[in-house]
Motif scaffolding. Structure first.
Motif, PDB file in Angstrom:
ATOM      1  N   LEU A   1       0.990  -1.157  -0.442  1.00  0.00           N
ATOM      2  CA  LEU A   1       0.194   0.661   0.144  1.00  0.00           C
ATOM      3  C   LEU A   1       1.009   1.425  -0.161  1.00  0.00           C
ATOM      4  CD1 LEU A   1      -2.314  -1.267   2.892  1.00  0.00           C
ATOM      5  CD2 LEU A   1      -3.208  -0.537   0.527  1.00  0.00           C
ATOM      6  N   PHE A  15       2.376   2.445   2.839  1.00  0.00           N
ATOM      7  CA  PHE A  15       2.778   3.138   3.895  1.00  0.00           C
ATOM      8  C   PHE A  15       4.218   2.348   4.621  1.00  0.00           C
ATOM      9  CE2 PHE A  15      -2.566   2.707   4.105  1.00  0.00           C
ATOM     10  CZ  PHE A  15      -2.418   3.416   3.449  1.00  0.00           C
ATOM     11  N   ARG A  57      -3.205   2.223  -4.739  1.00  0.00           N
ATOM     12  CA  ARG A  57      -3.326   2.219  -2.978  1.00  0.00           C
ATOM     13  C   ARG A  57      -4.850   2.145  -3.524  1.00  0.00           C
ATOM     14  NH1 ARG A  57      -1.313   7.510   0.125  1.00  0.00           N
ATOM     15  NH2 ARG A  57       0.789   5.857   0.549  1.00  0.00           N
ATOM     16  N   ASN A  58      -5.575   2.455  -4.467  1.00  0.00           N
ATOM     17  CA  ASN A  58      -7.480   2.300  -5.112  1.00  0.00           C
ATOM     18  C   ASN A  58      -7.519   1.438  -5.637  1.00  0.00           C
ATOM     19  OD1 ASN A  58      -7.499   4.854  -3.293  1.00  0.00           O
ATOM     20  ND2 ASN A  58      -6.054   6.486  -4.405  1.00  0.00           N
ATOM     21  N   ILE A  89      -6.779  -1.544  -4.311  1.00  0.00           N
ATOM     22  CA  ILE A  89      -6.251  -2.660  -3.262  1.00  0.00           C
ATOM     23  C   ILE A  89      -7.757  -2.011  -2.569  1.00  0.00           C
ATOM     24  CG2 ILE A  89      -5.199  -2.944  -1.567  1.00  0.00           C
ATOM     25  CD1 ILE A  89      -2.875  -2.558  -3.146  1.00  0.00           C
ATOM     26  N   TYR A 131     -15.374  10.452  -1.437  1.00  0.00           N
ATOM     27  CA  TYR A 131     -13.451  10.371  -1.334  1.00  0.00           C
ATOM     28  C   TYR A 131     -12.555  10.742  -3.115  1.00  0.00           C
ATOM     29  CZ  TYR A 131     -12.401   9.495   3.859  1.00  0.00           C
ATOM     30  OH  TYR A 131     -11.749   9.039   5.042  1.00  0.00           O
ATOM     31  N   HIS A 132     -11.867  11.565  -3.207  1.00  0.00           N
ATOM     32  CA  HIS A 132     -11.631  11.558  -4.685  1.00  0.00           C
ATOM     33  C   HIS A 132     -11.326  10.741  -5.127  1.00  0.00           C
ATOM     34  CE1 HIS A 132      -8.860  14.010  -7.615  1.00  0.00           C
ATOM     35  NE2 HIS A 132      -8.185  13.017  -7.230  1.00  0.00           N
ATOM     36  N   HIS A 133     -10.638   9.298  -4.838  1.00  0.00           N
ATOM     37  CA  HIS A 133     -10.401   8.572  -5.545  1.00  0.00           C
ATOM     38  C   HIS A 133     -11.976   7.457  -6.167  1.00  0.00           C
ATOM     39  CE1 HIS A 133      -6.751   9.492  -5.952  1.00  0.00           C
ATOM     40  NE2 HIS A 133      -6.570   9.261  -4.970  1.00  0.00           N
ATOM     41  N   ASN A 134     -12.952   7.937  -5.025  1.00  0.00           N
ATOM     42  CA  ASN A 134     -14.639   6.809  -5.405  1.00  0.00           C
ATOM     43  C   ASN A 134     -15.136   7.553  -5.745  1.00  0.00           C
ATOM     44  OD1 ASN A 134     -12.918   5.351  -3.848  1.00  0.00           O
ATOM     45  ND2 ASN A 134     -13.709   5.951  -1.705  1.00  0.00           N
ATOM     46  N   ARG A 171     -12.721  -3.128  -5.378  1.00  0.00           N
ATOM     47  CA  ARG A 171     -11.376  -3.373  -6.068  1.00  0.00           C
ATOM     48  C   ARG A 171     -10.966  -4.537  -6.117  1.00  0.00           C
ATOM     49  NH1 ARG A 171      -9.147   1.443  -1.609  1.00  0.00           N
ATOM     50  NH2 ARG A 171     -10.107   3.292  -2.993  1.00  0.00           N
ATOM     51  N   PHE A 213      -4.192   6.543   7.925  1.00  0.00           N
ATOM     52  CA  PHE A 213      -3.585   5.244   6.185  1.00  0.00           C
ATOM     53  C   PHE A 213      -4.546   4.727   5.754  1.00  0.00           C
ATOM     54  CE2 PHE A 213       0.816   4.281   7.940  1.00  0.00           C
ATOM     55  CZ  PHE A 213       1.458   5.894   7.039  1.00  0.00           C
ATOM     56  N   SER A 229      -7.928   5.772   6.089  1.00  0.00           N
ATOM     57  CA  SER A 229      -8.549   7.118   5.399  1.00  0.00           C
ATOM     58  C   SER A 229      -7.836   6.698   3.441  1.00  0.00           C
ATOM     59  CB  SER A 229      -8.884   8.359   5.073  1.00  0.00           C
ATOM     60  OG  SER A 229      -8.785   8.592   7.186  1.00  0.00           O
ATOM     61  N   LEU A 230      -6.819   7.085   3.882  1.00  0.00           N
ATOM     62  CA  LEU A 230      -5.737   6.552   2.020  1.00  0.00           C
ATOM     63  C   LEU A 230      -6.524   6.144   1.694  1.00  0.00           C
ATOM     64  CD1 LEU A 230      -2.430   8.192   3.026  1.00  0.00           C
ATOM     65  CD2 LEU A 230      -4.481   9.600   1.912  1.00  0.00           C
ATOM     66  N   SER A 231      -6.490   4.612   2.318  1.00  0.00           N
ATOM     67  CA  SER A 231      -6.567   3.449   1.730  1.00  0.00           C
ATOM     68  C   SER A 231      -8.161   3.467   1.094  1.00  0.00           C
ATOM     69  CB  SER A 231      -6.127   2.239   2.430  1.00  0.00           C
ATOM     70  OG  SER A 231      -7.737   1.856   3.421  1.00  0.00           O
ATOM     71  N   GLY A 260      -9.445   5.961   0.156  1.00  0.00           N
ATOM     72  CA  GLY A 260      -9.749   6.367  -1.207  1.00  0.00           C
ATOM     73  C   GLY A 260      -9.250   8.128  -1.365  1.00  0.00           C
ATOM     74  N   ALA A 261      -9.157   8.369   0.585  1.00  0.00           N
ATOM     75  CA  ALA A 261      -9.222   9.895   0.239  1.00  0.00           C
ATOM     76  C   ALA A 261      -7.992  10.120  -0.251  1.00  0.00           C
ATOM     77  CB  ALA A 261      -9.013   9.303   1.717  1.00  0.00           C
TER      78      ALA A 261
END
Lengths: 205, 261
Positions: free
Chosen positions: A48, A50, A74-75, A77, A101-104, A153, B161, B163-165, B167-168
């Motif tokens: 991821l 991290f 990341r997006n 997964i 969220y931005h990526h969704n 995903r 982390f 939140s990032l995972s 999709g934020a």
């Protein structure tokens, strides 16, 4: 689909991985079996982005993990962590937030789907109106899993998602996961995962 | 009407009153005397210097010099903020300095131009006093804000982390900590604003009255300065968080380990 090549990772002086290699194919379901402290969760975090390896290359669908690809990877997964670290807010507001969220952006929150999944995993509909802090560990785990399912995903990373569930629910979770076509990596101390033949068991020490 | 001058002897008269405290501490075995003497001495020396150079600054009353002085004050304030938060000077000095000086300078100019309506907006008497008051109050807000933000992210790393995972974007994932930091730094100011005058008379007003202003004028200045302080504090905290966050996260959106000293 996912490839770890020659990964080395150390925390302070403790070596976690040294020239570690793992290749996971599309649609494969893998159970990571290694003693506590041998870096199973770290492996998820590496994928991821991290955690960064001291050495080695991580590839996702042939793309090397780096600063340009980390967000895309990341997006792709769905990660369900051991503790499901949701912020302490109302479940329904969190769900709405996640889908904003931005990526969704291209995904919609389907209420019918949520209700179906809640029913499947033996959760009452009124859980949506509760705050995260009011939920038990088992409820949080199922909620984390439902969120992962909703995000739909390609790859799922599941870290101890059944530890707080009773046997019947563990079985339901395992059934749900074995019956779909996702690429799945599981970390679990529950033997129930080994009972199905679907999972390939990867061991290291 | 001018304030009565206080002689050095008069100040000594007050310092003598510290002796019973020192004795009482000895008797009660409260280990505090050294610190009392140290703090009092520092206060006297620092203020003597300030008095001395303010005297000259006001006599010269040179625009460039006055602005230069304000910049020095903001630099010192930025160092103080970063040190109090135990953050790395090198990483934070530019973001914090910019976050303070931009709203601060705009407000002081605006204040002198439209509120105090003085001819020379860079007049030392206004620029340095009003500027100093706003700055002093800004400091605290920035310390609380930065502390809250970075400690929260460090303590809730997994949550961030996650939140990032889910999709934020980085800024969406930081949003909750950002809001908390702004609240933490602004709430105390609002509380003291809401009770001002009830439990204590504010220093600026008291000073003006001693200096010869009538209470009604002093009150108006006090109201104006409190609004100005609130506005500058609000914007400088937000800017400090935004500017510093550009420098404190890496390309993977992870908080750099070296933000702390």
């Amino acid at each position: 689909m996912v490839e770890f090549s020659n990964i080395s990772l150390a925390f302070d002086d403790k070596k976690i991985f040294e020239n570690f290699n793992l290749n996971i194919l599309k649609g494969e379901k893998v159970l990571l079996s290694a003693p506590s402290g041998s870096g199973k969760s770290s492996l998820f975090k590496l994928l991821l982005g991290f955690l960064k390896p001291d050495q080695g290359i991580i590839q996702f669908k042939g793309k090397k993990l780096n600063k340009n690809t980390v967000r895309e990877i990341r997006n792709s997964i769905s990660y369900v962590s051991q503790d499901i670290e949701f912020r302490d807010e109302k479940v329904v507001s969190l769900m709405k937030e996640i889908f904003l969220y931005h990526h969704n952006k291209n995904k919609d929150l389907n209420h019918k789907r949520i209700e179906d999944l809640l029913t499947y995993f033996h959760l009452n509909k009124n859980i949506l109106e509760k705050k995260i802090g009011e939920l038990s560990g088992g409820e949080r785990q199922r909620l984390g899993l439902i969120t992962a399912i909703l995000l739909d995903r390609e790859v799922w990373l599941l870290d101890e998602v059944t530890s707080a569930l009773d046997h019947e629910l563990k079985q339901k979770v395992v059934d749900y996961i074995t019956q779909n076509d996702k690429t799945v990596l599981v970390i679990s101390h529950d033997d129930i995962w080994k009972e199905t033949s679907v999972f390939k068991i990867v061991r290291w020490s | 009407m001018q304030t009565e001058n206080i002689s050095i002897l008069s100040i000594l008269m007050l310092l003598i009153m510290l002796i019973p405290i020192l004795l009482s501490n000895l008797f009660l075995k409260i280990k505090m005397n050294r610190y009392i003497i140290y703090a009092m001495l520092r206060m006297i020396i620092q203020l003597s210097f300030v008095g001395l150079y303010l005297q000259y600054l006001f006599e010269f009353n040179n625009t460039v010099l006055n602005i230069f002085y304000i910049i020095i004050m903001v630099i010192a304030a930025s160092f103080s903020v970063i040190n109090s938060c135990k953050l790395k000077i090198k990483k934070f000095i530019l973001p914090v300095f910019s976050a303070i000086i931009i709203p601060h300078f705009l407000m002081v100019v605006y204040f002198n131009l439209f509120v105090a309506r003085i001819d020379n907006i860079f007049d030392a008497k206004y620029l340095i006093t009003i500027g100093g008051m706003i700055l002093g109050n800004c400091l605290n807000g920035n310390i609380v804000g930065l502390n809250s933000f970075y400690n929260n992210i460090k303590q809730n790393e997994k949550e961030y982390f996650y939140s990032l995972s889910l999709g934020a974007s980085r800024f969406q994932a930081l949003g909750p900590y950002f809001k908390q930091a702004v609240l933490a730094s602004i709430t105390p100011t609002l509380a003291s604003t809401a009770t001002v005058g009830l439990v204590a008379l504010p220093g600026m007003m008291t000073g003006q009255i001693l200096g010869g202003s009538i209470p009604l004028v002093a009150i108006k200045y006090q109201i104006a300065i409190m609004i100005a302080i609130f506005i500058v504090k609000y914007f400088s905290v937000i800017l400090a968080l935004v500017f510093s966050s550009y420098k404190s996260f890496d390309e993977y959106d992870i908080l750099n380990k070296d933000v702390y000293r």
